[in-house]
Write an enzyme that holds these catalytic residues in place. Structure first.
Site, PDB file in Angstrom:
ATOM      1  N   SER A  57       0.802  -1.229   0.000  1.00  0.00           N
ATOM      2  CA  SER A  57       0.000   0.000   0.000  1.00  0.00           C
ATOM      3  C   SER A  57       0.837   1.282   0.000  1.00  0.00           C
ATOM      4  O   SER A  57       0.443   2.264  -0.650  1.00  0.00           O
ATOM      5  CB  SER A  57      -0.981   0.002   1.182  1.00  0.00           C
ATOM      6  OG  SER A  57      -0.301  -0.081   2.414  1.00  0.00           O
ATOM      7  N   HIS A  82      -6.833  -2.620 -16.843  1.00  0.00           N
ATOM      8  CA  HIS A  82      -6.084  -2.325 -15.612  1.00  0.00           C
ATOM      9  C   HIS A  82      -6.727  -1.099 -14.976  1.00  0.00           C
ATOM     10  O   HIS A  82      -6.498   0.033 -15.375  1.00  0.00           O
ATOM     11  CB  HIS A  82      -4.608  -2.104 -15.935  1.00  0.00           C
ATOM     12  CG  HIS A  82      -3.945  -3.340 -16.458  1.00  0.00           C
ATOM     13  ND1 HIS A  82      -3.337  -4.269 -15.630  1.00  0.00           N
ATOM     14  CD2 HIS A  82      -3.831  -3.829 -17.716  1.00  0.00           C
ATOM     15  CE1 HIS A  82      -2.877  -5.273 -16.370  1.00  0.00           C
ATOM     16  NE2 HIS A  82      -3.159  -5.032 -17.631  1.00  0.00           N
ATOM     17  N   ARG A  83      -7.561  -1.344 -13.985  1.00  0.00           N
ATOM     18  CA  ARG A  83      -8.452  -0.316 -13.450  1.00  0.00           C
ATOM     19  C   ARG A  83      -7.725   0.880 -12.846  1.00  0.00           C
ATOM     20  O   ARG A  83      -8.162   2.017 -12.969  1.00  0.00           O
ATOM     21  CB  ARG A  83      -9.377  -0.938 -12.393  1.00  0.00           C
ATOM     22  CG  ARG A  83     -10.236  -2.079 -12.933  1.00  0.00           C
ATOM     23  CD  ARG A  83     -11.271  -1.566 -13.924  1.00  0.00           C
ATOM     24  NE  ARG A  83     -12.230  -2.587 -14.265  1.00  0.00           N
ATOM     25  CZ  ARG A  83     -12.231  -3.270 -15.405  1.00  0.00           C
ATOM     26  NH1 ARG A  83     -11.316  -3.030 -16.320  1.00  0.00           N
ATOM     27  NH2 ARG A  83     -13.143  -4.181 -15.643  1.00  0.00           N
ATOM     28  N   GLN A  92     -10.731   9.403 -31.680  1.00  0.00           N
ATOM     29  CA  GLN A  92     -11.146   9.095 -33.047  1.00  0.00           C
ATOM     30  C   GLN A  92     -12.431   9.830 -33.397  1.00  0.00           C
ATOM     31  O   GLN A  92     -12.853   9.833 -34.544  1.00  0.00           O
ATOM     32  CB  GLN A  92     -11.358   7.590 -33.217  1.00  0.00           C
ATOM     33  CG  GLN A  92     -10.073   6.778 -33.201  1.00  0.00           C
ATOM     34  CD  GLN A  92     -10.324   5.306 -33.489  1.00  0.00           C
ATOM     35  OE1 GLN A  92     -11.410   4.789 -33.236  1.00  0.00           O
ATOM     36  NE2 GLN A  92      -9.305   4.628 -33.994  1.00  0.00           N
ATOM     37  N   ASN A 159       0.396   4.166 -10.428  1.00  0.00           N
ATOM     38  CA  ASN A 159       1.246   4.109  -9.246  1.00  0.00           C
ATOM     39  C   ASN A 159       2.049   2.804  -9.274  1.00  0.00           C
ATOM     40  O   ASN A 159       1.759   1.899 -10.070  1.00  0.00           O
ATOM     41  CB  ASN A 159       0.421   4.271  -7.953  1.00  0.00           C
ATOM     42  CG  ASN A 159      -0.524   3.115  -7.695  1.00  0.00           C
ATOM     43  OD1 ASN A 159      -0.130   1.948  -7.699  1.00  0.00           O
ATOM     44  ND2 ASN A 159      -1.799   3.422  -7.456  1.00  0.00           N
ATOM     45  N   ARG A 170       1.482  -8.570 -17.878  1.00  0.00           N
ATOM     46  CA  ARG A 170       1.769  -8.243 -19.277  1.00  0.00           C
ATOM     47  C   ARG A 170       3.204  -8.554 -19.719  1.00  0.00           C
ATOM     48  O   ARG A 170       3.482  -8.502 -20.919  1.00  0.00           O
ATOM     49  CB  ARG A 170       1.455  -6.760 -19.526  1.00  0.00           C
ATOM     50  CG  ARG A 170       0.010  -6.391 -19.236  1.00  0.00           C
ATOM     51  CD  ARG A 170      -0.971  -7.245 -20.023  1.00  0.00           C
ATOM     52  NE  ARG A 170      -2.369  -6.846 -19.762  1.00  0.00           N
ATOM     53  CZ  ARG A 170      -3.425  -7.361 -20.357  1.00  0.00           C
ATOM     54  NH1 ARG A 170      -3.260  -8.308 -21.269  1.00  0.00           N
ATOM     55  NH2 ARG A 170      -4.642  -6.961 -20.054  1.00  0.00           N
TER      56      ARG A 170
END
Length: 234
Positions: A57, A82-83, A92, A159, A170
């Site tokens: 944290s 990825h929230r 666009q 972060n 990933r």
């Protein structure tokens, strides 16, 4: 693809150490707390200890901002899952995509015949998109025919806790190549800033196991294998 680290929290290790110690420090004020963190070696050792304990944290107080271009809208769709990430993306709706650039996966590039078919299709879409604009169709409606391969550019802020999770997923061999390449490029830039914070960043297999189960690439033990081994020995 181009990945540029634009900004990051100054002295990230010190900020994380301060956040962690603030909860338990006997110092009466923040200034005194910060003065106690002047020893770089001690700060780095403390941050490594936090990482080994899984105390993540405090890492949320440090962020990195990247500019990324030459990636596909397909990658953008994956990244948006990825929230805990702030994204600003080329629109666009307000920007014309006439003559758009596009990403060609290596699996298509290596087959000359398939690559030719792929390029011909992209050219057809480019021509149709241009025709729609000439007929008065607005960008926001004409974009409906654009392919996932269409290139975009974006700014991303995350972060460190979110970044570590992003790299875990990933940088994995099972991630699609384009986003894996981007993740490694981002990780490379992060390590330049803080080799300590990102020392163990990457897929979980670098820590000795793989959570992918039957979908594992087979390069590291799966969690099921570790559980089985544990039961056999205890």
């Amino acid at each position: 693809m181009n990945v540029i680290l634009l900004e990051h929290t100054p002295e990230p290790e010190k900020v994380i150490a301060a956040a962690a110690r603030l909860c338990y420090s006997k110092h009466a004020d923040v200034e005194s707390l910060l003065e106690s963190l002047d020893d770089e070696e001690k700060v780095n050792a403390f941050v490594e200890k936090l990482e080994s304990l899984g105390h993540e944290s405090p890492m949320e107080h440090v962020s990195f901002t990247f500019a990324i271009e030459g990636v596909s809208r397909a990658l953008l769709a994956q990244h948006s899952r990825h929230r805990i990430a702030s994204l600003s993306v080329r629109s666009q709706r307000y920007c014309s995509e006439e003559g758009f650039s596009y990403v060609t996966p290596d699996a298509i590039k290596k087959d000359e015949e398939v690559n030719k078919i792929y390029d011909e299709y992209m050219e057809q879409v480019q021509e149709l998109y241009k025709l729609l604009l000439e007929l008065g169709v607005a960008n926001e409606d004409a974009r409906m025919i654009l392919p996932n391969a269409c290139c975009t550019r974006m700014m991303v802020t995350m972060n460190i806790r979110a970044l570590l999770h992003f790299f875990q997923l990933r940088c994995c061999q099972r991630a699609q190549q384009e986003i894996r390449d981007m993740a490694y490029a981002m990780l490379k830039e992060c390590k330049k800033v803080s080799p300590v914070l990102f020392k163990h960043a990457g897929p979980t297999c670098v820590k000795g196991y793989c959570p992918e189960g039957s979908m594992s690439c087979g390069r590291a033990p799966t969690l099921d294998m570790l559980i089985k081994s544990y039961k056999e020995h205890h």
